[in-house]
Design a protein around this motif. Structure first.
Motif, PDB file in Angstrom:
ATOM      1  N   PRO A 115      25.660  51.447   0.074  1.00 21.05           N
ATOM      2  CA  PRO A 115      26.344  52.738   0.053  1.00 21.05           C
ATOM      3  C   PRO A 115      26.751  53.074  -1.383  1.00 21.05           C
ATOM      4  O   PRO A 115      26.740  52.207  -2.259  1.00 21.05           O
ATOM      5  CB  PRO A 115      27.575  52.486   0.933  1.00 21.05           C
ATOM      6  N   PRO A 116      27.109  54.332  -1.637  1.00 22.71           N
ATOM      7  CA  PRO A 116      27.496  54.716  -3.000  1.00 22.71           C
ATOM      8  C   PRO A 116      28.590  53.839  -3.593  1.00 22.71           C
ATOM      9  O   PRO A 116      28.582  53.546  -4.793  1.00 22.71           O
ATOM     10  CB  PRO A 116      27.973  56.161  -2.837  1.00 22.71           C
ATOM     11  N   THR A 117      29.525  53.378  -2.762  1.00 21.67           N
ATOM     12  CA  THR A 117      30.650  52.596  -3.275  1.00 21.67           C
ATOM     13  C   THR A 117      30.233  51.231  -3.821  1.00 21.67           C
ATOM     14  O   THR A 117      30.976  50.617  -4.589  1.00 21.67           O
ATOM     15  CB  THR A 117      31.700  52.386  -2.177  1.00 21.67           C
ATOM     16  N   LEU A 118      29.050  50.732  -3.427  1.00 18.45           N
ATOM     17  CA  LEU A 118      28.589  49.424  -3.912  1.00 18.45           C
ATOM     18  C   LEU A 118      27.636  49.522  -5.089  1.00 18.45           C
ATOM     19  O   LEU A 118      27.337  48.509  -5.727  1.00 18.45           O
ATOM     20  CB  LEU A 118      27.907  48.654  -2.781  1.00 18.45           C
ATOM     21  N   LEU A 119      27.134  50.718  -5.391  1.00 15.00           N
ATOM     22  CA  LEU A 119      26.169  50.852  -6.474  1.00 15.00           C
ATOM     23  C   LEU A 119      26.785  50.391  -7.792  1.00 15.00           C
ATOM     24  O   LEU A 119      27.969  50.607  -8.060  1.00 15.00           O
ATOM     25  CB  LEU A 119      25.699  52.300  -6.587  1.00 15.00           C
ATOM     26  N   GLY A 120      25.969  49.724  -8.594  1.00  9.88           N
ATOM     27  CA  GLY A 120      26.431  49.208  -9.866  1.00  9.88           C
ATOM     28  C   GLY A 120      26.976  47.802  -9.813  1.00  9.88           C
ATOM     29  O   GLY A 120      27.217  47.187 -10.850  1.00  9.88           O
ATOM     30  N   ARG A 121      27.135  47.258  -8.611  1.00  9.09           N
ATOM     31  CA  ARG A 121      27.695  45.912  -8.483  1.00  9.09           C
ATOM     32  C   ARG A 121      26.584  44.874  -8.358  1.00  9.09           C
ATOM     33  O   ARG A 121      25.468  45.187  -7.917  1.00  9.09           O
ATOM     34  CB  ARG A 121      28.626  45.867  -7.279  1.00  9.09           C
ATOM     35  N   PRO A 122      26.857  43.624  -8.730  1.00  7.63           N
ATOM     36  CA  PRO A 122      25.814  42.591  -8.700  1.00  7.63           C
ATOM     37  C   PRO A 122      25.229  42.365  -7.312  1.00  7.63           C
ATOM     38  O   PRO A 122      24.054  42.020  -7.182  1.00  7.63           O
ATOM     39  CB  PRO A 122      26.550  41.341  -9.203  1.00  7.63           C
ATOM     40  N   GLU A 123      26.027  42.543  -6.260  1.00  2.00           N
ATOM     41  CA  GLU A 123      25.548  42.263  -4.907  1.00  2.00           C
ATOM     42  C   GLU A 123      24.804  43.439  -4.281  1.00  2.00           C
ATOM     43  O   GLU A 123      24.208  43.307  -3.201  1.00  2.00           O
ATOM     44  CB  GLU A 123      26.702  41.861  -3.997  1.00  2.00           C
ATOM     45  N   ALA A 124      24.814  44.598  -4.932  1.00  2.00           N
ATOM     46  CA  ALA A 124      24.098  45.758  -4.401  1.00  2.00           C
ATOM     47  C   ALA A 124      22.594  45.549  -4.536  1.00  2.00           C
ATOM     48  O   ALA A 124      22.126  44.892  -5.464  1.00  2.00           O
ATOM     49  CB  ALA A 124      24.523  47.020  -5.140  1.00  2.00           C
ATOM     50  N   THR A 125      21.829  46.132  -3.610  1.00  4.64           N
ATOM     51  CA  THR A 125      20.377  45.943  -3.593  1.00  4.64           C
ATOM     52  C   THR A 125      19.652  47.283  -3.552  1.00  4.64           C
ATOM     53  O   THR A 125      19.986  48.152  -2.740  1.00  4.64           O
ATOM     54  CB  THR A 125      19.945  45.115  -2.369  1.00  4.64           C
ATOM     55  N   ILE A 126      18.677  47.431  -4.443  1.00  7.04           N
ATOM     56  CA  ILE A 126      17.682  48.496  -4.359  1.00  7.04           C
ATOM     57  C   ILE A 126      16.323  47.818  -4.449  1.00  7.04           C
ATOM     58  O   ILE A 126      16.049  47.099  -5.414  1.00  7.04           O
ATOM     59  CB  ILE A 126      17.838  49.555  -5.465  1.00  7.04           C
TER      60      ILE A 126
END
Length: 304
Positions: A115-126
């Motif tokens: 979700p947008p709130t997790l973007l930019g964090r190490p655990e976020a996935t794209i």
């Protein structure tokens, strides 16, 4: 950065926070104002935007919108990398990739599993697929958007295949969770009291999924685990309890329907993974194997 909806704004914010010069464009210019205050540059036209950087990121409604925006500037995009983080179907992403290839554009399809709130964090996935060179060249920048940015292969549709598959799990899981809260609540158990116990079930899923995956790929279904003929009995008990307390049985009846169809096809004495044969429209005679002789005859569950 083309497209400044909830996701697009957050993607641009991540780039700016990491010190990347970032040019933004949106059909509604006012959406850019908070980003301009953070140092973003506003492009007056799409052509101005795509010529501002060797990496162009787009996140809009769907791939039709992507092409409507970019078709007039195909020549300006030539030689650049287009990372399309727009949600759509695998085939529509392949069509967009074909358009890009025809204009000399290196194309990456990205599936945002955060979700947008997790973007930019190490655990976020794209997840990414498409041009390997483009991924290698811009991987460091892509990891600014999400710390996990794996490359899945040259087919531009692959990332979207993962996306729709994992989102199907997500939405089915949400429906199951809502059903659990409704069933408990109908009998006086508040959702907040049930919630701390959800992990008893959810924590089992990674190990179950890993085991199922191997059996599904091999199409070889074990009789050592809990078998479908047992699961159908448990589902029947839950459905009866739901009916007794006025809770909709739609979610569970859908699950039981697939289980019953798998039993009718001869999988009653095999693990739950065999339900995938019904979901794929296959039958036991088409190559799947059962670990040991089955005592479940087509037409109904074994009596246990």
């Amino acid at each position: 950065m083309l497209g400044l909806g909830a996701m697009g704004r957050e993607l641009a914010r991540c780039l700016l926070a990491a010190g990347h010069p970032t040019t933004v464009w949106n059909r509604t210019p006012a959406r850019a104002e908070p980003l301009l205050a953070r140092g973003a540059l506003r492009a007056r036209t799409v052509a101005d935007a795509v010529t501002a950087s060797p990496l162009v990121i787009v996140c809009v409604l769907d791939c039709d919108a992507v092409l409507r925006i970019l078709e007039p500037v195909g020549a300006e995009l030539s030689g650049r990398v287009l990372a399309n983080l727009t949600s759509d179907t695998p085939e529509r992403n392949r069509q967009a990739a074909a358009w890009a290839a025809g204009h000399g554009i290196a194309y990456l399809s990205g599936a945002m599993l955060a979700p947008p709130t997790l973007l930019g964090r190490p655990e976020a996935t794209i997840l990414y697929s498409g041009s390997r060179r483009a991924h290698e060249e811009h991987e460091a920048t892509l990891k600014v958007l999400a710390g996990r940015a794996p490359y899945l292969g040259p087919d531009a549709g692959t990332a979207t295949v993962y996306d729709v598959a994992l989102l199907s799990l997500y939405y089915a899981g949400l429906a199951g969770m809502a059903n659990a809260f409704a069933l408990a609540g109908a009998q006086g158990v508040p959702a907040e009291d049930l919630a701390p116990h959800l992990d008893v079930i959810l924590s089992q899923f990674p190990a179950i999924g890993a085991r199922m995956a191997g059996d599904i790929d091999a199409r070889h279904y074990s009789k050592d685990a809990d078998v479908l003929a047992i699961h159908t009995s448990g589902l029947a008990h839950i459905i009866k309890t739901s009916q007794d307390h006025g809770v909709s049985t739609d979610v569970l009846r859908a699950v039981k329907g697939f289980v019953d169809r798998a039993i009718a096809a001869g999988y009653g004495d095999t693990e739950f993974a065999s339900v995938v044969e019904v979901l794929r429209g296959r039958a036991a005679s088409e190559g799947a194997s059962i670990d040991g002789p089955s005592d479940c005859l087509p037409g109904g569950p074994t009596d246990r």
